[in-house]
Design a protein around this motif. Structure first.
Motif, PDB file in Angstrom:
ATOM      1  N   MET A  90      24.810 -43.122  -4.566  1.00 24.90           N
ATOM      2  CA  MET A  90      25.154 -43.686  -5.876  1.00 24.90           C
ATOM      3  C   MET A  90      26.104 -44.867  -5.767  1.00 24.90           C
ATOM      4  SD  MET A  90      25.192 -40.417  -8.300  1.00 24.90           S
ATOM      5  CE  MET A  90      26.059 -39.384  -7.152  1.00 24.90           C
ATOM      6  N   GLN A  91      26.960 -44.837  -4.748  1.00 23.91           N
ATOM      7  CA  GLN A  91      27.839 -45.993  -4.560  1.00 23.91           C
ATOM      8  C   GLN A  91      27.006 -47.225  -4.225  1.00 23.91           C
ATOM      9  OE1 GLN A  91      28.931 -42.908  -3.511  1.00 23.91           O
ATOM     10  NE2 GLN A  91      30.370 -42.958  -5.218  1.00 23.91           N
ATOM     11  N   ALA A 109      25.569 -48.554  -7.343  1.00 24.28           N
ATOM     12  CA  ALA A 109      26.618 -49.232  -8.110  1.00 24.28           C
ATOM     13  C   ALA A 109      26.932 -50.598  -7.504  1.00 24.28           C
ATOM     14  CB  ALA A 109      27.873 -48.359  -8.143  1.00 24.28           C
ATOM     15  N   LYS A 133      27.485 -49.206 -17.052  1.00 25.16           N
ATOM     16  CA  LYS A 133      27.484 -48.194 -18.128  1.00 25.16           C
ATOM     17  C   LYS A 133      27.120 -46.822 -17.549  1.00 25.16           C
ATOM     18  CE  LYS A 133      26.902 -47.015 -22.665  1.00 25.16           C
ATOM     19  NZ  LYS A 133      27.023 -45.585 -22.548  1.00 25.16           N
ATOM     20  N   ILE A 134      26.073 -46.803 -16.711  1.00 29.72           N
ATOM     21  CA  ILE A 134      25.627 -45.526 -16.138  1.00 29.72           C
ATOM     22  C   ILE A 134      26.749 -44.864 -15.334  1.00 29.72           C
ATOM     23  CG2 ILE A 134      24.081 -44.498 -14.392  1.00 29.72           C
ATOM     24  CD1 ILE A 134      22.465 -45.167 -16.794  1.00 29.72           C
ATOM     25  N   PHE A 135      27.504 -45.662 -14.582  1.00 35.11           N
ATOM     26  CA  PHE A 135      28.484 -45.062 -13.675  1.00 35.11           C
ATOM     27  C   PHE A 135      29.874 -44.897 -14.276  1.00 35.11           C
ATOM     28  CE2 PHE A 135      25.287 -46.437 -10.531  1.00 35.11           C
ATOM     29  CZ  PHE A 135      25.030 -45.187 -10.015  1.00 35.11           C
ATOM     30  N   THR A 136      30.117 -45.516 -15.441  1.00 32.60           N
ATOM     31  CA  THR A 136      31.435 -45.316 -16.043  1.00 32.60           C
ATOM     32  C   THR A 136      31.358 -44.476 -17.313  1.00 32.60           C
ATOM     33  OG1 THR A 136      31.299 -47.364 -17.326  1.00 32.60           O
ATOM     34  CG2 THR A 136      32.352 -47.494 -15.155  1.00 32.60           C
ATOM     35  N   ASN A 137      30.280 -44.617 -18.062  1.00 33.69           N
ATOM     36  CA  ASN A 137      30.211 -43.900 -19.342  1.00 33.69           C
ATOM     37  C   ASN A 137      28.750 -43.676 -19.746  1.00 33.69           C
ATOM     38  OD1 ASN A 137      31.085 -42.744 -21.680  1.00 33.69           O
ATOM     39  ND2 ASN A 137      31.535 -44.676 -22.719  1.00 33.69           N
ATOM     40  N   PRO A 138      28.035 -42.839 -18.986  1.00 35.68           N
ATOM     41  CA  PRO A 138      26.618 -42.628 -19.306  1.00 35.68           C
ATOM     42  C   PRO A 138      26.439 -41.964 -20.666  1.00 35.68           C
ATOM     43  CG  PRO A 138      27.371 -41.027 -17.684  1.00 35.68           C
ATOM     44  CD  PRO A 138      28.498 -42.001 -17.868  1.00 35.68           C
ATOM     45  N   GLU A 162      25.510 -37.715 -16.622  1.00 36.65           N
ATOM     46  CA  GLU A 162      26.909 -37.529 -16.239  1.00 36.65           C
ATOM     47  C   GLU A 162      27.059 -36.351 -15.273  1.00 36.65           C
ATOM     48  OE1 GLU A 162      30.272 -38.934 -18.275  1.00 36.65           O
ATOM     49  OE2 GLU A 162      30.646 -36.920 -18.998  1.00 36.65           O
ATOM     50  N   ILE A 193      25.804 -37.563 -11.762  1.00 45.09           N
ATOM     51  CA  ILE A 193      26.605 -38.521 -10.999  1.00 45.09           C
ATOM     52  C   ILE A 193      28.023 -38.019 -10.723  1.00 45.09           C
ATOM     53  CG2 ILE A 193      25.278 -40.525 -11.770  1.00 45.09           C
ATOM     54  CD1 ILE A 193      27.505 -41.230 -13.626  1.00 45.09           C
ATOM     55  N   THR A 194      28.472 -37.023 -11.489  1.00 39.96           N
ATOM     56  CA  THR A 194      29.793 -36.462 -11.194  1.00 39.96           C
ATOM     57  C   THR A 194      29.693 -35.224 -10.290  1.00 39.96           C
ATOM     58  OG1 THR A 194      29.726 -35.151 -13.225  1.00 39.96           O
ATOM     59  CG2 THR A 194      30.851 -37.281 -13.344  1.00 39.96           C
ATOM     60  N   GLY A 195      28.482 -34.903  -9.870  1.00 40.98           N
ATOM     61  CA  GLY A 195      28.316 -33.799  -8.927  1.00 40.98           C
ATOM     62  C   GLY A 195      28.368 -32.423  -9.564  1.00 40.98           C
TER      63      GLY A 195
END
Lengths: 252, 236
Positions: free
Chosen positions: A207-208, A211, A233-238, A244, A247-249
């Motif tokens: 994912m990095q 990004a 947007k996807i990686f900070t505030n989906p 979410e 990407i946050t595991g």
């Protein structure tokens, strides 16, 4: 120059198993678009539909519309013609092992009937330069085989081979998963430079990496595209909870 | 599920809550010290600052480790960024409490005078802002944080009123100038604590909603004015 890709109501099956459900997506020309999602979510199937590799699998079929620029990928175009316009780079570097570096890059053109040595020389140099490999191999392109290069160099050779036929779209299926961080960094820099001339769609588990290289990102889950938006947007505030959670595991 | 990462986030949350408790306690003690002219409480505020400063460093270290080692995304990334900013604001709240305590230590050497300013009311309002900002963090509720933003105007007005009446007092009763000046500076310190509580509430909204509401910022797609300087604070 790259062209946009428009996908409408794309469904794909392996036999009776449906792998993609009603995918709608507009890929921007001359941008990098990343596709992320857990294993088996359909992201690789999706890009294999873009260049009609999906149909090479026995009992696989596709429904829906894919437009590459103004051309319909499945109507009035042969798969060979289509793949001339869409290059692909795979997870594992796959140079032709017995061919020289030069012949690896020139292979696509030769298959298409180009024989003019001066033209081939120019294209090989330009493609190797575009894939940031020329300076490292220019003194040995006839002497060394593709297989003699390091993993990262082999992957850039595969990119050069894809670029040599001057495609409009470059598909990359986890192109760095077999590479060390330095080689990965070089490929990522390359993606950043290549999108000025090509439209890039990259499938990645990292994912990095998505990004870092992509302006747009799509999240796939269970064969559906859950969310597609600007990468930041996807990686900070989906918008979607499932995105979410992935990407946050927290997924699974 | 990334268990170790979740444990790290929980630890960060707990550390920040402890830090918030210390900062809130420092402000309450400093205000009470002013109202009671109580040197013991002043001393407690000064001693408490060491712990606040230590907590600030520990929280930043943990946040830095989580950023470097876990590459957080989305709500987790916003949470850690919010924590680091709230951490800095809480440390400055502690500084303001120290400023008030030092003002009180200066003030007690002077005769007590009756001043037409209600510091008790102002300190109650400011303490409530800090408390509610921390509650909004504990409960992850943007609505609570939004209420804190609305309270800031009330405290600003109190500070402005205090300024007007205290300057008037200095002109009319010059013998009270030093005491009036002390009260004026305490009012200013309190107003800055309220600004930090506002910043904390804004950071909670950013964490919970992903929305930047600082400086009445327009949302995505609208060109923003350069951000105004955050309230300058006296530091120790």
């Amino acid at each position: 120059m790259g062209v946009g890709i428009q996908v409408e109501k794309l469904n794909a099956w392996y036999g009776r198993t449906q792998a993609l459900h009603d995918i709608n997506l507009k890929v921007q020309a001359n941008h990098a678009t990343a596709l992320i999602g857990p294993s088996g979510c359909g992201k690789s199937t999706f890009i294999r539909c873009l260049n009609r590799m999906h149909e090479t699998t026995p009992e696989a079929r596709v429904e829906g519309t894919i437009k590459i620029g103004d051309y319909d990928a499945y109507q009035g175009t042969s798969a060979t013609q289509l793949r001339r316009r869409i290059g692909m780079v795979f997870q594992k570097p796959n140079p032709f092992p017995t061919m020289s570096i030069y012949d690896n890059v020139a292979a696509g053109l030769k298959l298409n009937g180009y024989r003019d040595k001066k033209h081939l020389d120019e294209v090989v140099e330009k493609s190797l330069a575009s894939s940031a490999l020329w300076d490292e191999v220019k003194d040995s392109i006839h002497k060394k085989s593709g297989a003699s290069l390091s993993g990262g160099q082999q992957q850039r050779l595969c990119i050069a081979r894809a670029l040599a036929v001057e495609p409009e779209v470059l598909l990359m299926d986890e192109p760095c998963s077999a590479l060390d961080p330095i080689s990965t960094g070089k490929i990522e820099e390359l993606i950043f430079e290549l999108k000025a001339q090509y439209t890039i769609v990259i499938v990645t588990h990292n994912m990095q990496q998505a990004a870092r290289v992509a302006e747009y990102t799509g999240f796939f889950l269970l064969g559906r595209m859950i969310e597609y938006d600007k990468t930041e947007k996807i990686f900070t505030n989906p918008s979607d909870k499932r995105t979410e959670d992935y990407i946050t595991g927290r997924f699974g | 599920m990334r268990t170790r990462f979740q444990q790290g986030l929980d630890e960060l949350r707990q550390k920040l809550l402890r830090m918030g408790g210390l900062a809130e306690q420092a402000v309450d003690r400093a205000c009470q010290a002013y109202l009671d002219r109580d040197l013991n409480r002043c001393q407690m505020v000064l001693e408490g600052e060491t712990q606040i400063n230590l907590s600030e460093r520990q929280i930043d270290e943990l946040a830095f480790d989580l950023l470097a080692m876990q590459q957080p995304m989305a709500v987790d990334l916003r949470f850690i960024l919010a924590v680091t900013k709230i951490n800095a604001d809480l440390e400055r709240v502690g500084d303001q409490a120290v400023n008030i305590a030092e003002r009180v230590m200066d003030m007690v050497s002077l005769p007590a005078v009756d001043l037409p300013v209600d510091i008790a009311r102002m300190s109650a309002a400011v303490s409530a802002m800090v408390r509610r900002a921390l509650e909004s963090f504990i409960e992850a509720k943007a609505e609570l944080a939004q209420a804190v933003l609305e309270m800031d105007n009330v405290v600003d007005r109190m500070r402005d009123e205090a300024f007007i009446v205290l300057v008037k007092t200095m002109n009319e009763r010059p013998e009270t100038t030093r005491q009036a000046l002390d009260a004026l500076l305490v009012a200013r310190n309190l107003e800055r604590v309220a600004d930090h509580a506002t910043n904390i509430a804004e950071d909670v909204i950013f964490w919970v909603r992903g929305a930047d509401v600082r400086h009445n910022a327009p949302q995505e797609g609208v060109v923003q004015e350069p951000p105004a300087q955050r309230a300058a604070t006296e530091t120790h």
